[in-house]
Design a protein around this motif. Structure first.
Motif, PDB file in Angstrom:
ATOM      1  N   ILE A  51       0.850  -1.191   0.000  1.00  0.00           N
ATOM      2  CA  ILE A  51       0.000   0.000   0.000  1.00  0.00           C
ATOM      3  C   ILE A  51       0.885   1.239   0.000  1.00  0.00           C
ATOM      4  CG2 ILE A  51      -1.796   1.249   1.254  1.00  0.00           C
ATOM      5  CD1 ILE A  51      -2.491  -1.541   2.519  1.00  0.00           C
ATOM      6  N   LEU A  52       0.696   2.083  -1.012  1.00  0.00           N
ATOM      7  CA  LEU A  52       1.485   3.311  -1.135  1.00  0.00           C
ATOM      8  C   LEU A  52       0.656   4.498  -0.672  1.00  0.00           C
ATOM      9  CD1 LEU A  52       3.005   2.620  -4.667  1.00  0.00           C
ATOM     10  CD2 LEU A  52       4.034   2.154  -2.430  1.00  0.00           C
ATOM     11  N   THR A  53       1.198   5.236   0.287  1.00  0.00           N
ATOM     12  CA  THR A  53       0.535   6.441   0.764  1.00  0.00           C
ATOM     13  C   THR A  53       1.432   7.637   0.467  1.00  0.00           C
ATOM     14  OG1 THR A  53       1.489   6.370   3.000  1.00  0.00           O
ATOM     15  CG2 THR A  53      -0.586   5.175   2.668  1.00  0.00           C
ATOM     16  N   GLY A  54       0.847   8.812   0.549  1.00  0.00           N
ATOM     17  CA  GLY A  54       1.601  10.034   0.324  1.00  0.00           C
ATOM     18  C   GLY A  54       0.661  11.122  -0.152  1.00  0.00           C
ATOM     19  N   PHE A  55       1.155  12.324  -0.130  1.00  0.00           N
ATOM     20  CA  PHE A  55       0.363  13.477  -0.541  1.00  0.00           C
ATOM     21  C   PHE A  55       0.122  13.404  -2.041  1.00  0.00           C
ATOM     22  CE2 PHE A  55      -0.542  18.156  -0.643  1.00  0.00           C
ATOM     23  CZ  PHE A  55      -1.431  18.181   0.423  1.00  0.00           C
ATOM     24  N   MET A  56      -0.905  14.094  -2.522  1.00  0.00           N
ATOM     25  CA  MET A  56      -1.161  14.117  -3.963  1.00  0.00           C
ATOM     26  C   MET A  56       0.083  14.631  -4.678  1.00  0.00           C
ATOM     27  SD  MET A  56      -3.764  17.322  -4.093  1.00  0.00           S
ATOM     28  CE  MET A  56      -4.538  16.944  -2.548  1.00  0.00           C
ATOM     29  N   GLY A  57       0.405  13.982  -5.786  1.00  0.00           N
ATOM     30  CA  GLY A  57       1.592  14.384  -6.538  1.00  0.00           C
ATOM     31  C   GLY A  57       2.885  13.766  -6.043  1.00  0.00           C
ATOM     32  N   SER A  58       2.791  12.816  -5.099  1.00  0.00           N
ATOM     33  CA  SER A  58       4.014  12.220  -4.540  1.00  0.00           C
ATOM     34  C   SER A  58       4.519  11.024  -5.348  1.00  0.00           C
ATOM     35  CB  SER A  58       3.796  11.813  -3.079  1.00  0.00           C
ATOM     36  OG  SER A  58       2.806  10.812  -2.990  1.00  0.00           O
TER      37      SER A  58
ATOM     38  N   GLY B 227      -4.926  10.609  -1.146  1.00  0.00           N
ATOM     39  CA  GLY B 227      -4.121  11.302  -0.137  1.00  0.00           C
ATOM     40  C   GLY B 227      -4.743  11.348   1.242  1.00  0.00           C
ATOM     41  N   GLY B 228      -6.070  11.390   1.331  1.00  0.00           N
ATOM     42  CA  GLY B 228      -6.729  11.500   2.627  1.00  0.00           C
ATOM     43  C   GLY B 228      -7.052  10.170   3.289  1.00  0.00           C
ATOM     44  N   LEU B 229      -6.975   9.075   2.537  1.00  0.00           N
ATOM     45  CA  LEU B 229      -7.406   7.787   3.096  1.00  0.00           C
ATOM     46  C   LEU B 229      -6.743   7.449   4.432  1.00  0.00           C
ATOM     47  CD1 LEU B 229      -8.485   4.618   1.382  1.00  0.00           C
ATOM     48  CD2 LEU B 229      -6.698   4.405   3.080  1.00  0.00           C
TER      49      LEU B 229
ATOM     50  N   TYR C 257       5.149   4.915   2.867  1.00  0.00           N
ATOM     51  CA  TYR C 257       4.876   6.342   2.677  1.00  0.00           C
ATOM     52  C   TYR C 257       5.909   6.899   1.713  1.00  0.00           C
ATOM     53  CZ  TYR C 257       4.950  11.371   3.986  1.00  0.00           C
ATOM     54  OH  TYR C 257       4.959  12.751   3.970  1.00  0.00           O
ATOM     55  N   LEU C 258       5.461   7.364   0.558  1.00  0.00           N
ATOM     56  CA  LEU C 258       6.336   8.025  -0.409  1.00  0.00           C
ATOM     57  C   LEU C 258       6.386   9.504  -0.048  1.00  0.00           C
ATOM     58  CD1 LEU C 258       5.121   6.309  -3.707  1.00  0.00           C
ATOM     59  CD2 LEU C 258       7.131   5.749  -2.313  1.00  0.00           C
TER      60      LEU C 258
ATOM     61  N   ASP D 175       1.323  19.288   6.091  1.00  0.00           N
ATOM     62  CA  ASP D 175       2.002  19.093   7.385  1.00  0.00           C
ATOM     63  C   ASP D 175       1.216  18.143   8.289  1.00  0.00           C
ATOM     64  OD1 ASP D 175       4.104  20.723   6.612  1.00  0.00           O
ATOM     65  OD2 ASP D 175       3.263  22.515   7.559  1.00  0.00           O
ATOM     66  N   LYS D 176      -0.103  18.305   8.318  1.00  0.00           N
ATOM     67  CA  LYS D 176      -0.956  17.425   9.127  1.00  0.00           C
ATOM     68  C   LYS D 176      -0.868  15.983   8.644  1.00  0.00           C
ATOM     69  CE  LYS D 176      -4.777  20.273  10.133  1.00  0.00           C
ATOM     70  NZ  LYS D 176      -6.142  20.593   9.795  1.00  0.00           N
ATOM     71  N   ARG D 177      -0.971  15.830   7.331  1.00  0.00           N
ATOM     72  CA  ARG D 177      -0.971  14.482   6.756  1.00  0.00           C
ATOM     73  C   ARG D 177       0.388  13.820   6.889  1.00  0.00           C
ATOM     74  NH1 ARG D 177      -4.895  14.698   1.408  1.00  0.00           N
ATOM     75  NH2 ARG D 177      -6.823  15.030   2.579  1.00  0.00           N
ATOM     76  N   ASP D 178       1.463  14.598   6.733  1.00  0.00           N
ATOM     77  CA  ASP D 178       2.820  14.058   6.832  1.00  0.00           C
ATOM     78  C   ASP D 178       3.005  13.323   8.156  1.00  0.00           C
ATOM     79  OD1 ASP D 178       5.706  13.857   6.093  1.00  0.00           O
ATOM     80  OD2 ASP D 178       5.934  15.226   7.792  1.00  0.00           O
ATOM     81  N   GLU D 179       2.513  13.926   9.213  1.00  0.00           N
ATOM     82  CA  GLU D 179       2.615  13.327  10.550  1.00  0.00           C
ATOM     83  C   GLU D 179       1.891  11.979  10.602  1.00  0.00           C
ATOM     84  OE1 GLU D 179       1.045  14.972  14.651  1.00  0.00           O
ATOM     85  OE2 GLU D 179       2.211  16.510  13.585  1.00  0.00           O
ATOM     86  N   VAL D 180       0.688  11.925  10.067  1.00  0.00           N
ATOM     87  CA  VAL D 180      -0.112  10.697  10.083  1.00  0.00           C
ATOM     88  C   VAL D 180       0.504   9.645   9.158  1.00  0.00           C
ATOM     89  CG1 VAL D 180      -2.377   9.686   9.565  1.00  0.00           C
ATOM     90  CG2 VAL D 180      -2.223  11.879  10.750  1.00  0.00           C
ATOM     91  N   TYR D 181       0.895  10.055   7.948  1.00  0.00           N
ATOM     92  CA  TYR D 181       1.520   9.109   7.022  1.00  0.00           C
ATOM     93  C   TYR D 181       2.737   8.449   7.676  1.00  0.00           C
ATOM     94  CZ  TYR D 181      -0.846  11.651   3.121  1.00  0.00           C
ATOM     95  OH  TYR D 181      -1.740  12.237   2.274  1.00  0.00           O
ATOM     96  N   THR D 182       3.562   9.254   8.325  1.00  0.00           N
ATOM     97  CA  THR D 182       4.779   8.744   8.952  1.00  0.00           C
ATOM     98  C   THR D 182       4.433   7.751  10.060  1.00  0.00           C
ATOM     99  OG1 THR D 182       5.945  10.795   8.426  1.00  0.00           O
ATOM    100  CG2 THR D 182       6.894   9.429  10.164  1.00  0.00           C
TER     101      THR D 182
END
Length: 166
Positions: free
Chosen positions: A8-15, A84-86, A101-102, A135-142
Motif C-alpha cells: 500500500i502506497l501512501t503520500g500526498f497528492m503528486g508524490s 491522499g486522505g485515506l 509512505y512516499l 504538514d498534518k498528513r505528513d505526521e499521520v503518514y509517517t
C-alpha cells in the motif's frame, strides 16, 4: 519477485503513488495495480468531483472506508495507491498490507505539478492551506507507515521498494 501480501502506497497528492505503483506491479509476479480513488469511482459509477459536489466529503470518506474494507477482504498481491486522505480516515490501513509512505517535500510536489495539474486539484488553489494540510498528513503518514521512503528519484525509490520486498 513475488508479493505475498498487498503493498500500500501512501503520500500526498503528486508524490508519485500511481506512477511507482504501476511500475512495481509490473515487476512483481501475479500482481496488479489498484488505485482507491479509481475504485471509488467504479463502485459509485461517477466521478469523485460529483460525489463531493452532490454528497459531500463525509459521504466520500464513507466510500473510502467501504473500498478499504473491500480491499482488506478481497485483494491479495495488489499494489495499491491510496487517495491522499485515506490514511487520515482509515487508521487501520496496515490491516490490508505493507504500508510505504512516499515522502516528497511540499515545495517539490508543487514544482512537479504543471499549472494544468495544479488547476485541476482543488486543494492547491490556496497554497498556504495546502501546506497546512500537507504538514498534518505528513505526521499521520509517517506514524502509519511500515517504511518511509524519500521519493526524490524514481529509480532510487523503485530500488528501495524492491529491497523491502525481498
Amino acid at each position: 519477485m513475488n508479493l505475498n501480501k498487498n503493498l500500500i502506497l501512501t503520500g500526498f497528492m503528486g508524490s508519485g503513488k500511481s506512477t511507482i505503483g504501476r511500475i512495481i506491479a509490473k515487476k512483481l509476479e501475479n500482481s496488479y495495480f489498484l488505485d482507491t480513488d479509481s475504485l471509488i469511482e467504479h463502485f459509485e459509477n461517477r466521478k469523485i468531483s460529483d460525489i463531493f459536489a452532490n454528497e459531500g466529503e463525509e459521504y466520500f470518506r464513507d466510500a473510502e472506508k467501504r473500498v478499504f474494507n473491500w480491499i482488506k477482504s478481497n485483494v491479495k498481491n495488489g499494489v495499491i495507491s491510496t487517495g491522499g486522505g485515506l490514511p487520515m480516515f482509515v487508521p487501520e490501513i496496515k490491516e490490508a498490507g505493507i504500508v510505504i509512505y512516499l515522502k516528497v517535500e511540499f515545495e517539490n510536489i508543487v514544482n512537479r505539478l504543471s499549472m494544468e495539474e495544479l488547476k485541476t486539484r482543488p486543494l492547491f488553489q490556496d497554497l498556504d492551506k495546502a501546506k497546512e494540510l500537507f504538514d498534518k498528513r505528513d505526521e499521520v503518514y509517517t506514524k502509519l507507515a511500515d517504511y518511509v521512503i524519500e521519493n526524490n528519484n524514481l529509480s532510487d525509490t523503485i530500488e528501495k521498494i524492491e529491497k523491502i520486498l525481498k
